[in-house]
Design a protein around this motif. Structure first.
Motif, short mmCIF file in Angstrom:
data_model
loop_
_atom_site.label_atom_id
_atom_site.label_comp_id
_atom_site.label_asym_id
_atom_site.label_seq_id
_atom_site.Cartn_x
_atom_site.Cartn_y
_atom_site.Cartn_z
N VAL A 175 -20.81 3.37 -6.15
CA VAL A 175 -19.76 4.39 -6.31
C VAL A 175 -19.26 4.85 -4.94
N ALA A 176 -20.23 5.09 -4.02
CA ALA A 176 -19.85 5.52 -2.68
C ALA A 176 -19.01 4.46 -1.98
N SER A 177 -19.38 3.19 -2.18
CA SER A 177 -18.64 2.08 -1.57
C SER A 177 -17.22 2.00 -2.09
N LEU A 178 -17.06 2.17 -3.39
CA LEU A 178 -15.73 2.13 -4.01
C LEU A 178 -14.86 3.29 -3.53
N LEU A 179 -15.48 4.48 -3.42
CA LEU A 179 -14.74 5.65 -2.94
C LEU A 179 -14.26 5.46 -1.51
N THR A 180 -15.16 4.89 -0.68
CA THR A 180 -14.80 4.63 0.72
C THR A 180 -13.66 3.63 0.81
N ALA A 181 -13.74 2.55 0.01
CA ALA A 181 -12.68 1.54 0.02
C ALA A 181 -11.36 2.13 -0.43
N GLY A 182 -11.45 2.99 -1.44
CA GLY A 182 -10.22 3.63 -1.94
C GLY A 182 -9.58 4.52 -0.91
N MET A 183 -10.43 5.27 -0.17
CA MET A 183 -9.89 6.15 0.86
C MET A 183 -9.27 5.34 2.00
N LEU A 184 -9.91 4.23 2.35
CA LEU A 184 -9.36 3.38 3.41
C LEU A 184 -8.02 2.78 3.00
N LEU A 185 -7.94 2.33 1.75
CA LEU A 185 -6.70 1.77 1.24
C LEU A 185 -5.60 2.82 1.23
N SER A 186 -5.96 4.01 0.76
CA SER A 186 -4.99 5.12 0.71
C SER A 186 -4.50 5.47 2.10
N SER A 187 -5.44 5.49 3.06
CA SER A 187 -5.09 5.80 4.44
C SER A 187 -4.16 4.75 5.01
N SER A 188 -4.40 3.47 4.66
CA SER A 188 -3.58 2.38 5.13
C SER A 188 -2.16 2.50 4.60
N VAL A 189 -2.05 2.81 3.30
CA VAL A 189 -0.73 2.95 2.69
C VAL A 189 0.04 4.09 3.32
N LEU A 190 -0.66 5.22 3.53
CA LEU A 190 -0.01 6.38 4.11
C LEU A 190 0.43 6.12 5.54
N ALA A 191 -0.31 5.26 6.25
CA ALA A 191 -0.01 4.98 7.65
C ALA A 191 1.18 4.06 7.82
N THR A 192 1.59 3.34 6.77
CA THR A 192 2.70 2.41 6.84
C THR A 192 4.02 3.16 7.00
N GLU A 193 4.79 2.79 8.03
CA GLU A 193 6.12 3.35 8.21
C GLU A 193 7.09 2.67 7.25
N ARG A 194 7.91 3.44 6.55
CA ARG A 194 8.92 2.90 5.65
C ARG A 194 10.29 3.24 6.21
N LEU A 195 11.06 2.22 6.55
CA LEU A 195 12.38 2.41 7.13
C LEU A 195 13.44 1.87 6.19
N ARG A 196 14.35 2.74 5.75
CA ARG A 196 15.45 2.32 4.88
C ARG A 196 16.67 2.01 5.75
N VAL A 197 17.19 0.78 5.59
CA VAL A 197 18.31 0.31 6.41
C VAL A 197 19.43 -0.17 5.49
N ALA A 198 20.63 0.38 5.68
CA ALA A 198 21.76 0.06 4.81
C ALA A 198 22.80 -0.78 5.54
N GLY A 199 23.64 -1.44 4.76
CA GLY A 199 24.77 -2.21 5.29
C GLY A 199 25.86 -2.28 4.24
N ASN A 200 27.08 -2.50 4.66
CA ASN A 200 28.18 -2.55 3.70
C ASN A 200 28.86 -3.91 3.65
N PHE A 201 28.14 -4.96 4.08
CA PHE A 201 28.68 -6.31 4.05
C PHE A 201 28.10 -7.10 2.88
N PRO A 202 28.88 -8.03 2.32
CA PRO A 202 28.36 -8.87 1.22
C PRO A 202 27.09 -9.61 1.65
#
Length: 332
Positions: free
Chosen positions: A9-36
């Motif tokens: 259980v402790a191992s699963l919780l640790t893995a979950g927290m690491l995964l969550s931390s990794s997702v939160l650390a990811t930068e998300r950049l939205r980039v738009a364009g108006n060309f076909p």
């Protein structure tokens, strides 16, 4: 509960927290364009995304919205200003109202070829424009090619200056562009490209002007008969980011963004050069009546629009306009 079960259980919780931390650390950049999507600018957006995500090992994720998915060019620029999206790929014309200095590189018949145009934009002129954008809270990440702009219309082939008389023609929101066609006797209208096809289809306008790649990829040939090779303006695209969001990135991530954009823009410039003639031939094969502009007529058009550069001095520092002319002359 057994000791082994508690460890699992402790191992699963640790893995979950690491995964969550990794997702939160990811930068998300939205980039738009108006060309076909098949336009070289939209494909350059893909190059940028691939370069960023690869170099950052997935720490930065780029979400692309080409082909006006988030609205027209004007809306995309407003979204970058507010920070609701990270960056936009669009024509420099959509920044001329805020930075009139861009009009100095939009003057009619300023450039003879694309190498000359980029020699100017990649030097002191571009640095000056970047500084002006920074004052507005925007970061110029790079310049690419939209290309030489050419006239299409449903009235007549262009064989003289008089053929522009009274022509209702769509222009970008760039005062130099509008003044140029007023000087030729036309009735120019500023309009976002997202509205242009229907305006031509319904006969609200007689004509428009764009690079061959835009005329073809936006299918304006379906609602326009005559095509010229007027090449009256050379137009740049730029990728512009929200300064606050850019500066919030780590130094390492900013360097990745900068390098990726340089790669993407160099790729786009080469692709646009290689595809220019093919786009024109596609339009002709599709049924447009192509009337080349003679050397004599081009000289007459240049002469008829000389006043535009002089009037620009009311909005832009004359010293900067002179710098543009000097750099253009030196690049020949």
């Amino acid at each position: 509960m057994s000791k082994s079960h508690l460890l699992k259980v402790a191992s699963l919780l640790t893995a979950g927290m690491l995964l969550s931390s990794s997702v939160l650390a990811t930068e998300r950049l939205r980039v738009a364009g108006n060309f076909p999507t098949d336009h070289s600018v939209s494909r350059a957006m893909e190059v940028f995304k691939e370069e960023v995500e690869s170099a950052s090992n997935g720490e930065i994720r780029v979400d692309l919205f080409p082909a006006m998915q988030l609205g027209g060019a004007t809306e995309n620029v407003d979204q970058v200003r507010s920070g609701s999206i990270f960056a936009v790929f669009t024509s420099i014309a959509y920044f001329t109202r805020s930075v009139p200095d861009y009009e100095a590189v939009s003057l009619p018949f300023l450039f003879d070829n694309r190498d000359q145009a980029f020699a100017v934009m990649d030097g002191p002129v571009g640095e000056h424009l970047d500084a002006k954008m920074a004052e507005l809270g925007l970061v110029n990440l790079g310049y690419g090619e939209l290309g030489f702009r050419h006239v299409t219309n449903n009235l007549r082939p262009i064989t003289s200056v008089e053929d522009f008389e009274g022509m209702r023609i769509r222009l970008q929101p760039n005062e130099v562009h509008l003044q140029t066609f007023r000087a030729l006797g036309a009735n120019p209208v500023s309009m976002d490209v997202s509205e242009l096809y229907s305006a031509l289809q319904q006969g609200v306008l007689d004509g428009q002007e764009n690079p061959y790649n835009i005329i073809a990829s936006r299918r304006f040939n379906e609602v326009q008969e005559h095509l010229s090779d007027s090449g009256h303006f050379y137009d740049f695209i730029n990728a512009v980011a929200n300064q606050r969001r850019y500066n919030a990135l780590s130094e390492e991530h900013r360097e990745i963004i900068d390098d990726a954009m340089q790669t993407a823009m160099l790729w786009q410039r080469e692709a646009a050069t290689e595809e220019e003639d093919a786009w024109r031939e596609q339009l002709i094969e599709g049924g447009m009546v192509f009337t080349p502009i003679s050397t004599e007529l081009r000289a007459e058009l240049r002469e008829a629009t000389l006043e535009v550069a002089e009037s620009l001095k009311d909005r832009v520092d004359p010293d900067f306009i002179e710098l543009v002319f000097q750099e253009a002359e030196a690049a020949l």
